[in-house]
Design a protein around this motif. Structure first.
Motif, PDB file in Angstrom:
ATOM      1  N   UNK A   1     -28.778  66.342  31.993  1.00  0.00           N
ATOM      2  CA  UNK A   1     -27.505  66.476  32.717  1.00  0.00           C
ATOM      3  C   UNK A   1     -27.189  65.239  33.553  1.00  0.00           C
ATOM      4  N   UNK A   2     -28.211  64.622  34.146  1.00  0.00           N
ATOM      5  CA  UNK A   2     -27.971  63.412  34.949  1.00  0.00           C
ATOM      6  C   UNK A   2     -27.503  62.265  34.063  1.00  0.00           C
ATOM      7  N   UNK A   3     -28.130  62.122  32.910  1.00  0.00           N
ATOM      8  CA  UNK A   3     -27.722  61.061  31.979  1.00  0.00           C
ATOM      9  C   UNK A   3     -26.313  61.328  31.476  1.00  0.00           C
ATOM     10  N   UNK A   4     -26.028  62.589  31.121  1.00  0.00           N
ATOM     11  CA  UNK A   4     -24.694  62.956  30.644  1.00  0.00           C
ATOM     12  C   UNK A   4     -23.642  62.645  31.718  1.00  0.00           C
ATOM     13  N   UNK A   5     -23.954  63.003  32.970  1.00  0.00           N
ATOM     14  CA  UNK A   5     -23.015  62.748  34.070  1.00  0.00           C
ATOM     15  C   UNK A   5     -22.830  61.245  34.266  1.00  0.00           C
ATOM     16  N   UNK A   6     -23.924  60.486  34.144  1.00  0.00           N
ATOM     17  CA  UNK A   6     -23.827  59.029  34.299  1.00  0.00           C
ATOM     18  C   UNK A   6     -22.990  58.406  33.196  1.00  0.00           C
TER      19      UNK A   6
ATOM     20  N   UNK B   1     -20.654  59.903  31.422  1.00  0.00           N
ATOM     21  CA  UNK B   1     -19.257  60.295  31.649  1.00  0.00           C
ATOM     22  C   UNK B   1     -18.638  59.468  32.774  1.00  0.00           C
ATOM     23  N   UNK B   2     -19.410  59.212  33.826  1.00  0.00           N
ATOM     24  CA  UNK B   2     -18.914  58.391  34.937  1.00  0.00           C
ATOM     25  C   UNK B   2     -18.648  56.957  34.473  1.00  0.00           C
ATOM     26  N   UNK B   3     -19.542  56.429  33.626  1.00  0.00           N
ATOM     27  CA  UNK B   3     -19.324  55.076  33.091  1.00  0.00           C
ATOM     28  C   UNK B   3     -18.048  55.011  32.282  1.00  0.00           C
ATOM     29  N   UNK B   4     -17.832  56.026  31.450  1.00  0.00           N
ATOM     30  CA  UNK B   4     -16.612  56.029  30.633  1.00  0.00           C
ATOM     31  C   UNK B   4     -15.364  56.147  31.515  1.00  0.00           C
ATOM     32  N   UNK B   5     -15.442  56.966  32.550  1.00  0.00           N
ATOM     33  CA  UNK B   5     -14.300  57.103  33.467  1.00  0.00           C
ATOM     34  C   UNK B   5     -14.036  55.781  34.175  1.00  0.00           C
ATOM     35  N   UNK B   6     -15.105  55.129  34.639  1.00  0.00           N
ATOM     36  CA  UNK B   6     -14.948  53.829  35.289  1.00  0.00           C
ATOM     37  C   UNK B   6     -14.396  52.790  34.325  1.00  0.00           C
ATOM     38  N   UNK B   7     -14.864  52.839  33.077  1.00  0.00           N
ATOM     39  CA  UNK B   7     -14.360  51.905  32.068  1.00  0.00           C
ATOM     40  C   UNK B   7     -12.858  52.071  31.893  1.00  0.00           C
TER      41      UNK B   7
ATOM     42  N   UNK C   1     -26.278  56.924  25.338  1.00  0.00           N
ATOM     43  CA  UNK C   1     -26.198  58.077  24.434  1.00  0.00           C
ATOM     44  C   UNK C   1     -27.058  57.876  23.188  1.00  0.00           C
ATOM     45  N   UNK C   2     -26.945  56.696  22.597  1.00  0.00           N
ATOM     46  CA  UNK C   2     -27.702  56.417  21.367  1.00  0.00           C
ATOM     47  C   UNK C   2     -29.212  56.463  21.634  1.00  0.00           C
ATOM     48  N   UNK C   3     -29.642  55.810  22.714  1.00  0.00           N
ATOM     49  CA  UNK C   3     -31.072  55.790  23.022  1.00  0.00           C
ATOM     50  C   UNK C   3     -31.587  57.172  23.402  1.00  0.00           C
ATOM     51  N   UNK C   4     -30.756  57.939  24.082  1.00  0.00           N
ATOM     52  CA  UNK C   4     -31.158  59.301  24.430  1.00  0.00           C
ATOM     53  C   UNK C   4     -31.311  60.140  23.162  1.00  0.00           C
TER      54      UNK C   4
END
Length: 103
Positions: A3-8, A10-16, A88-91
């Protein structure tokens, strides 16, 4: 995906998206400044020797700064998107490896 990775991610995409939006806005300002040309004749006869050359120098500097800012903002947005994709890919690869190992 954690969940932390998913949230991170999603936050990166929003910031992008925010950086890309800022790049478009600065790009529009750049276009306006680029086309905002006044020649010395358009200034009054009294002020054209004082304001004319200074105006063009300021306009050119602002045009250059806005063009550079738009390019840099776009680079930040792309870097954030690429980072999110990498996470995402590495996860996914890590999860697949764990399943193959019986984990």
């Amino acid at each position: 995906m954690d969940d932390k990775v998913r949230a991170s991610v999603e936050a990166m995409r929003a910031d992008a998206g925010e950086w890309s939006s800022a790049a478009r806005e600065v790009g529009q300002a750049h276009s306006l400044v680029k086309n905002l040309m006044l020649n010395e004749e358009q200034f009054s006869m009294l002020l054209d020797h004082i304001i004319g050359p200074t105006y063009e120098q300021v306009r050119q500097a602002l045009e250059s700064l806005l063009e550079s800012a738009a390019a840099e903002f776009d680079k930040v947005g792309m870097a954030l998107r690429m980072s999110a994709e990498t996470y995402e890919r590495e996860d996914a690869e890590g999860a697949h490896g764990l399943r193959r190992a019986g984990g």
